[in-house]
Design a protein around this motif. Structure first.
Motif: not given
Length: 334
Positions: A276-284
């Motif tokens: 699911p696209a909503e589970l994909v993210g980024t972290f700095k």
């Protein structure tokens, strides 16, 4: 009226926490953390091996002064590498540009990756002096460039010959004498960019019981022991670390940990297939690089996985686990 506003805010916070896997957060408590978007996140320094603070040393702790005469150093793992006159390894950053030269490492990033001054730099044997140049940084100082690429040291390299910065974030690489990334030996964990192309794992065999489905940067592969798990375009299994935190997002894989567990570079959501696209993210990360997150957990590959489909990192030290197509850690060990 005010009570209604507070109630609405509380609901919003609860929804955001739930979206970031609040119920699946097994990270330790008590560490100072920052939410996503803050450039000053810092982990407790757990390095995966039970030692070291992991904190980024001050830039002046690693000879951040003039480079002097650059030298070529032979490495069994990286081939020909470039060092400064004191033997400290020099690096380049994939998010910089060589034409025209431009540094995209500022602020906290520049603390972790001190810029090498252009002044007093000279070419030693094996280095073409015509490749030398400089770029003006945001603070007005001149940074050395090699074939247009801004040159850096790594703050965690505390002695001559250290190459702890190789592959960090998938975007930092040891410099070769021609300004290109030094060629790492042995595929996994070499810092290869998972978005760099398609074929490297698409036709790979069934190593580890893995059936390679697609050559997308991030996709779902069906492992005969673990079921559907995430992997990159080269078939390398993705892992999460129980000592990290999903909310607030935080990494505790620092220092020596990064020699073994390589952060997966952030990719566009449309390049992640089967989840699911909503589970994909980024972290700095503390060094300023962007790391892929799944269900708010930072993702890594394991240098001990040598072939597409390997799952040698599964269950390591009881804190490293593959990730399912639902974004959850896989606890099966096969």
């Amino acid at each position: 009226m005010r009570r209604g506003v507070f109630a609405g805010s509380a609901v919003a916070v609860l929804m955001l926490t739930a979206a970031c896997g609040g119920g699946d957060n097994s990270a330790g408590k008590g560490d100072s953390v920052q939410p996503v978007g803050d450039s000053k996140q810092a982990g407790s320094g757990y390095d995966g091996y039970g030692g070291g603070s992991g904190a980024v040393p001050a830039a002046d702790s690693v000879k951040a002064g003039p480079a002097g005469e650059l030298k070529v150093r032979a490495s069994t793992e990286l081939g020909s590498t470039v060092t400064d006159s004191a033997g400290f390894t020099l690096y380049r950053f994939d998010k910089d540009t060589p034409k025209p030269p431009k540094s995209n490492c500022e602020g906290d990033c520049a603390t972790a990756w001190p810029a090498v001054p252009a002044d007093d730099a000279s070419a030693g044997e094996g280095i073409d002096k015509t490749l030398f140049g400089s770029v003006e940084r945001a603070d007005g100082t001149k940074q050395l460039t090699l074939d247009g690429w801004p040159v850096y040291r790594y703050a965690k390299d505390t002695k001559a010959g250290d190459t702890l910065g190789e592959g960090v974030g998938g975007t930092w690489h040891v410099l070769a004498p021609d300004g290109k990334p030094a060629k790492a030996g042995g595929g996994a964990g070499s810092g290869a960019d998972p978005s760099a192309g398609g074929g490297a794992g698409s036709g790979a065999g069934q190593a580890g019981g893995q059936e390679q489905a697609k050559a997308d940067p991030i996709g779902v592969n069906r492992n005969t022991k673990l079921g559907p798990i995430l992997s990159d375009a080269e078939g390398r299994t993705l892992y999460r670390f129980d000592k990290d935190s999903a909310w607030p997002m935080k990494t505790n894989c620092l220092g020596a940990c990064l020699n073994t567990w390589k952060p997966v570079s952030a990719v566009d959501k449309e390049l992640v297939k089967g989840i699911p696209a909503e589970l994909v993210g980024t972290f700095k990360r503390p060094d300023g690089t962007e790391q892929l997150t799944i269900d708010c957990w930072p993702m890594y590959t394991f240098t001990g996985d040598k072939e597409p489909g390997d799952i040698n990192g599964q269950g390591k030290q009881g804190v490293w686990f593959a990730v399912s197509d639902k974004g959850k850690k896989v606890t099966a060990t096969g």
